[in-house]
Design an enzyme around this catalytic site. Structure first.
Site, PDB file in Angstrom:
ATOM      1  CB  CYS A  49      -0.928  -0.020   1.212  1.00 22.50           C
ATOM      2  SG  CYS A  49      -1.715   1.564   1.573  1.00 22.50           S
ATOM      3  CB  CYS A  52       0.715   1.464   4.224  1.00 25.08           C
ATOM      4  SG  CYS A  52      -1.007   0.926   4.235  1.00 25.08           S
ATOM      5  CB  CYS A 169      -4.228  24.913  -0.800  1.00 29.19           C
ATOM      6  SG  CYS A 169      -3.349  25.732  -2.138  1.00 29.19           S
ATOM      7  CB  CYS A 172      -1.708  27.300   0.741  1.00 29.38           C
ATOM      8  SG  CYS A 172      -3.130  27.893  -0.202  1.00 29.38           S
TER       9      CYS A 172
END
Length: 403
Positions: A49, A52, A169, A172
């Protein structure tokens, strides 16, 4: 050589594994560790994964942040040795995080953020155990919300730069380091505010909508005097922000927050200072009188520091030209002190800038003299200048010794 490199890498990975404080669980040891006297956060993961794998370093930090004798931070391979545990607790995706209170095998799902601060805050809140994570320093940019926006951004006496942002964001987040540096650079400017607002917060959205914020980050400049805000469309480096603010606020900041060589200088007074230093004694009295008149005429259009032009003239009249060199050396020494307050540094920098105006014409005269002596021979000009610089350096060293 390849064998040595591979062996070293394997040993490094082994040492990291041995150093880990994350407890590995399987169906055999689960109830020996979970449900006892210590609460536990358990990650159900799968080795393949990607999410993970991204969480793994943060999860290691989380385990290091709490004492293992009070809180258990654990994980189990729910697609391998812990598959039975995954089925038992209804795990359908990876990673799944579940909180087991002390003395209980009935977990509650964790649905918060997967950054270290969010995870640590959750564990502390549920367990009552404090982490060893040091809180981040307070932001340099002023935090705005619906309750203080009008008081700060629309303050008639201040120029305000506002970044409308959203916590999720990526742009940002990339902006934040440079924007924080700009906020620190202007922290000593009483009439300039560098601010930011979480425009995605439900309570703040009406304000963001009022100013046409449709994407993040959106940056707007609110000039003093109640003028309409303007969109900031320049670059997003520290230098570009500072250049914009200097042009629009009449300031003279540089990257890092110091003042530029132009700070505190007034063109009219610069010319008088330059003329003063090369004038004879009777003429200097006339220039002092003219400086007083200019200061009165300029009035509030210049800062109070402009009066230092007059003070410097009076000191030179009283103590001789050597005062100028000594004062420049004294100020240069003080500016090297790490203990000075930012306002004191600004004051000294402005004084140094003003004092430099007195010698400007003298330097021009030296250059003219060099040209006259050497004629068209540039080598002689360079030699003359080098000689003058050497003499100046010796004089400065002598003054420093006297101080």
């Amino acid at each position: 050589m390849r064998f040595v490199s591979a062996t070293f890498s394997a040993l490094s990975l082994l040492s990291l594994a041995l150093a880990s404080k994350v407890v590995d669980l399987d169906s055999k040891n689960f109830e020996n560790i979970i449900g006892g006297s210590k609460p536990a956060l358990v990650e159900f993961f799968a080795p393949w994964c990607g999410h993970c794998k991204n969480l793994a370093p943060t999860y290691e930090q989380l385990a290091d942040a709490f004492p293992s004798d009070k809180v258990v931070i654990a994980k189990t391979d729910a697609d391998g040795v812990g598959k039975e545990l995954g089925n038992r607790f209804g795990v359908t995706g990876f990673p799944t995080l579940k909180w087991f209170p002390a003395g209980s095998l009935e977990p509650q799902d964790y649905s918060g953020g997967r950054d270290l601060d969010s995870l640590a805050s959750f564990v502390s809140r549920e367990s009552g155990v404090k982490s060893n994570i040091k809180p981040p320093p307070p932001p340099a940019a002023v935090e705005l919300d619906y309750s203080n926006f009008n008081d700060i951004a629309l303050n008639d006496s201040k120029d305000v730069l506002v970044a409308f942002t959203a916590p999720w964001c990526g742009h940002c987040k990339n902006l934040k380091p440079a924007y924080e540096s700009v906020a620190r650079a202007f922290a000593s400017e009483p009439s300039v505010v560098v601010a930011q607002m979480n425009a995605d917060d439900e309570a703040n959205r009406p304000i963001a909508s009022q100013y046409g914020v449709q994407s993040f980050p959106t940056i707007k400049f609110f000039p003093k005097g109640g003028k309409e805000p303007v969109a900031y469309s320049s670059g997003r480096t520290e230098e570009q922000f500072i250049e914009f603010l200097n042009e629009n606020c009449g300031t003279y900041r540089t990257a890092g927050g110091s003042l530029s060589a132009k700070a505190g200088k007034v063109l009219t007074l610069d010319k008088l200072a330059s003329n003063f230093f090369t004038a004879d004694l009777p003429s200097r009295s006339d220039i002092v009188a003219e400086t007083k008149k200019s200061l009165a005429e300029l009035g509030s259009s210049v800062s109070t520091s402009a009066s230092y032009y007059l003070k410097a003239m009076e000191r030179i009249m009283d103590k001789g030209e050597s005062w100028l060199t000594k004062e420049q050396a004294r100020i240069a020494g003080l500016l090297q002190s790490p203990a000075l307050a930012p306002t004191k540094i600004d004051e000294l920098k402005i004084k140094a800038n003003i004092l430099s105006s007195f010698a400007e014409k003298k330097v021009e005269e030296i250059a003219d003299a060099a040209s006259d002596i050497a004629g068209e021979k540039m080598e002689d000009v360079k030699a003359f200048i080098s000689m003058m610089e050497a003499q100046g350096a010796k004089a400065t060293d002598r003054i420093k010794e006297e101080l």
